[in-house]
Design an enzyme around this catalytic site. Structure first.
Site, PDB file in Angstrom:
ATOM      1  N   LEU A   1     -11.724   4.427   5.012  1.00 51.57           N
ATOM      2  CA  LEU A   1     -13.025   3.778   5.181  1.00 51.57           C
ATOM      3  C   LEU A   1     -13.740   3.668   3.841  1.00 51.57           C
ATOM      4  O   LEU A   1     -14.687   4.387   3.564  1.00 51.57           O
ATOM      5  CB  LEU A   1     -13.887   4.548   6.187  1.00 51.57           C
ATOM      6  CG  LEU A   1     -13.427   4.487   7.641  1.00 51.57           C
ATOM      7  CD1 LEU A   1     -14.393   5.244   8.543  1.00 51.57           C
ATOM      8  CD2 LEU A   1     -13.276   3.056   8.128  1.00 51.57           C
ATOM      9  N   HIS A   2     -13.258   2.757   2.986  1.00 54.73           N
ATOM     10  CA  HIS A   2     -13.955   2.499   1.722  1.00 54.73           C
ATOM     11  C   HIS A   2     -15.058   1.478   1.993  1.00 54.73           C
ATOM     12  O   HIS A   2     -15.360   1.162   3.143  1.00 54.73           O
ATOM     13  CB  HIS A   2     -12.973   2.061   0.624  1.00 54.73           C
ATOM     14  CG  HIS A   2     -12.297   0.756   0.902  1.00 54.73           C
ATOM     15  ND1 HIS A   2     -12.836  -0.457   0.552  1.00 54.73           N
ATOM     16  CD2 HIS A   2     -11.132   0.473   1.539  1.00 54.73           C
ATOM     17  CE1 HIS A   2     -12.020  -1.434   0.935  1.00 54.73           C
ATOM     18  NE2 HIS A   2     -10.979  -0.897   1.542  1.00 54.73           N
ATOM     19  N   LEU A   3     -15.673   0.932   0.962  1.00 56.60           N
ATOM     20  CA  LEU A   3     -16.893   0.145   1.124  1.00 56.60           C
ATOM     21  C   LEU A   3     -16.793  -1.037   2.087  1.00 56.60           C
ATOM     22  O   LEU A   3     -17.633  -1.184   2.967  1.00 56.60           O
ATOM     23  CB  LEU A   3     -17.391  -0.333  -0.250  1.00 56.60           C
ATOM     24  CG  LEU A   3     -18.781  -0.955  -0.246  1.00 56.60           C
ATOM     25  CD1 LEU A   3     -19.811   0.003   0.341  1.00 56.60           C
ATOM     26  CD2 LEU A   3     -19.183  -1.339  -1.657  1.00 56.60           C
TER      27      LEU A   3
ATOM     28  N   THR B   1      -6.443   2.108   2.802  1.00 53.42           N
ATOM     29  CA  THR B   1      -7.338   2.798   1.875  1.00 53.42           C
ATOM     30  C   THR B   1      -8.425   3.591   2.590  1.00 53.42           C
ATOM     31  O   THR B   1      -9.353   4.077   1.946  1.00 53.42           O
ATOM     32  CB  THR B   1      -7.988   1.777   0.916  1.00 53.42           C
ATOM     33  OG1 THR B   1      -8.563   0.735   1.693  1.00 53.42           O
ATOM     34  CG2 THR B   1      -6.971   1.194  -0.050  1.00 53.42           C
TER      35      THR B   1
END
Length: 87
Positions: free
Chosen positions: A14-16, A12
């Site tokens: 660099l999400h949270l 996914t």
């Protein structure tokens, strides 16, 4: 100053959560730590800056570390990315 390119492996990007892990790793060091992606530069110690870079899976970023512990910082961050940033 030292720098190295690395490919983001997280499905996914660099999400949270991985952005938080990246920042936590970067904040251990005194050096200025940034990364470049496309024409943008992001502060690796700022979650908002990392998220704002919109880095996706398969994208290549270049870490740039400048300061007294730059070599260790670069090695640690590259290893963290290669290990999948907790995913």
């Amino acid at each position: 100053m030292v720098s190295q390119k690395v490919v983001i492996k997280n499905p996914t990007g660099l999400h949270l959560r991985p952005a938080g892990i990246l920042c936590k790793e970067a904040m251990q060091f005194k050096s200025l730590i940034t990364f470049t992606f496309k024409e943008n530069t992001a502060n690796a110690k700022s979650v908002l800056s990392v998220l704002g870079a919109c880095v996706k899976c398969g994208d290549e970023i270049e870490f740039i570390c400048e300061g007294e512990d730059e070599k260790e910082a670069l090695e640690t961050l590259v290893q963290a990315v290669e290990d999948g940033l907790g995913e």
